[in-house]
Design a protein around this motif. Structure first.
Motif, mmCIF file in Angstrom:
data_model
loop_
_atom_site.group_PDB
_atom_site.id
_atom_site.type_symbol
_atom_site.label_atom_id
_atom_site.label_comp_id
_atom_site.label_asym_id
_atom_site.label_seq_id
_atom_site.Cartn_x
_atom_site.Cartn_y
_atom_site.Cartn_z
ATOM 1 N N SER A 36 -3.441 -7.835 -9.112
ATOM 2 C CA SER A 36 -4.883 -7.649 -8.963
ATOM 3 C C SER A 36 -5.552 -8.891 -8.418
ATOM 4 N N THR A 39 -4.273 -9.556 -4.616
ATOM 5 C CA THR A 39 -4.763 -8.618 -3.599
ATOM 6 C C THR A 39 -6.278 -8.695 -3.421
ATOM 7 N N ASN A 40 -7.004 -9.163 -4.432
ATOM 8 C CA ASN A 40 -8.450 -9.313 -4.286
ATOM 9 C C ASN A 40 -8.822 -10.405 -3.285
ATOM 10 N N LEU A 42 -7.410 -10.565 -0.364
ATOM 11 C CA LEU A 42 -7.217 -9.950 0.952
ATOM 12 C C LEU A 42 -8.512 -9.317 1.439
ATOM 13 N N PRO A 44 -10.958 -6.350 2.256
ATOM 14 C CA PRO A 44 -11.063 -5.089 1.504
ATOM 15 C C PRO A 44 -10.199 -3.953 2.057
ATOM 16 N N ARG A 47 -6.487 -4.134 0.674
ATOM 17 C CA ARG A 47 -6.184 -4.314 -0.744
ATOM 18 C C ARG A 47 -5.406 -3.152 -1.352
ATOM 19 N N ARG A 51 -1.537 -3.236 -2.862
ATOM 20 C CA ARG A 51 -1.190 -2.879 -4.242
ATOM 21 C C ARG A 51 -0.138 -1.783 -4.272
ATOM 22 N N THR A 179 -5.994 -0.332 -8.978
ATOM 23 C CA THR A 179 -7.288 -0.444 -8.297
ATOM 24 C C THR A 179 -8.457 -0.573 -9.265
ATOM 25 N N ALA A 182 -8.339 -4.141 -10.602
ATOM 26 C CA ALA A 182 -8.701 -5.120 -9.565
ATOM 27 C C ALA A 182 -10.208 -5.084 -9.296
ATOM 28 N N GLU A 186 -12.887 -8.109 -9.897
ATOM 29 C CA GLU A 186 -13.712 -8.596 -8.784
ATOM 30 C C GLU A 186 -15.200 -8.584 -9.142
#
Length: 251
Positions: A36, A39-40, A42, A44, A47, A51, A179, A182, A186
């Protein structure tokens, strides 16, 4: 095939399945937090794909490890002795993974605490955090967590079917939760620091385990749950304070 699912005909088999599924899901939390956070960083649009690829790779890796289970069991055999402690390949993998987690978490914490120190690197970092780079880092940690997960499974049951089912269920839960977790991280910046603290603790635990000092998982997850509860109360208090400030401003 009937022998493969022989566990289904005994209550003990079902109890072992439920226990191992729960254990694998809990062990997957460590992996999921790392995925999480990584990938946050990266763009949008990449992402969700990152994942899915990362978690899909974790599933393939664990199924392959189960297919070579005799070699995995052999990884616990000592290969050399240092400082009076015998080290196995599993120990070395755990130590390497722990060092990587501590390095990654420390780097992210430093970046969060002192962003001014990284202004000149911002463009470079934006370029360097690519989909391929994120997947590579996820794969490195997948290997560490997969080895630990499979060895835990072997220690809990001798039925391969139970191990396969538990791994597939745990990865499915990770895929569904990735997701939402994550997005939650965020949207709540303070959670990022808490999650990075978890990664530091997990990395330290992996190194300790690799050095022969086993820390019961229950202590680790209890500490994580307590910290998450305290942060949840802090978030609730902040929201109520902000709401009262808005109401007072309206009057």
């Amino acid at each position: 095939m009937q022998d493969f699912f022989a566990f289904a005909y005994t209550p003990e088999g079902w109890a072992a399945l439920v226990t191992l599924v729960a254990m694998e899901v809990v062990l997957g939390i460590d992996n999921l937090i790392f995925i999480s956070i990584l990938t946050n960083k990266l763009p949008p649009q990449h992402r969700v794909r990152a994942r899915r690829l990362g978690i899909g790779a974790a599933l393939i890796m664990r199924l392959l490890l189960l297919a070579t289970i005799s070699y995995i069991v052999a990884m616990t055999a000592p290969v050399f002795t240092a400082f009076g402690h015998p080290f196995s390949w599993r120990d070395l993998i755990l130590i390497a993974g722990g060092l990587f987690l501590i390095w990654k978490a420390t780097k992210e914490i430093h970046h969060s605490v002192d962003p001014e120190d990284h202004k000149d690197e911002m463009v470079g970092k934006a370029v360097n955090v690519t989909l391929g780079g994120a997947i590579f880092q996820i794969l490195l940690l997948d290997l560490v967590f997969s080895v630990d997960s499979i060895i835990t499974a072997v220690g809990m049951t001798e039925h391969l079917a139970i191990m396969y089912i538990a791994v597939i269920v745990a990865i499915t839960v990770m895929l569904l939760a990735a997701t939402p977790l994550a997005n939650f991280i965020e949207k709540n910046p303070t959670i990022v620091m808490l999650a990075l603290g978890f990664l530091l603790m997990i990395g330290t635990t992996l190194i300790a385990d690799g050095m022969g000092f086993h820390v019961p998982k229950g202590y680790i997850y209890s500490a994580m749950a307590f910290s998450a509860l305290v942060e949840g109360l802090n978030m609730l208090a902040r929201r109520r304070t902000a709401r009262r400030g808005g109401d007072n401003a309206g009057h």
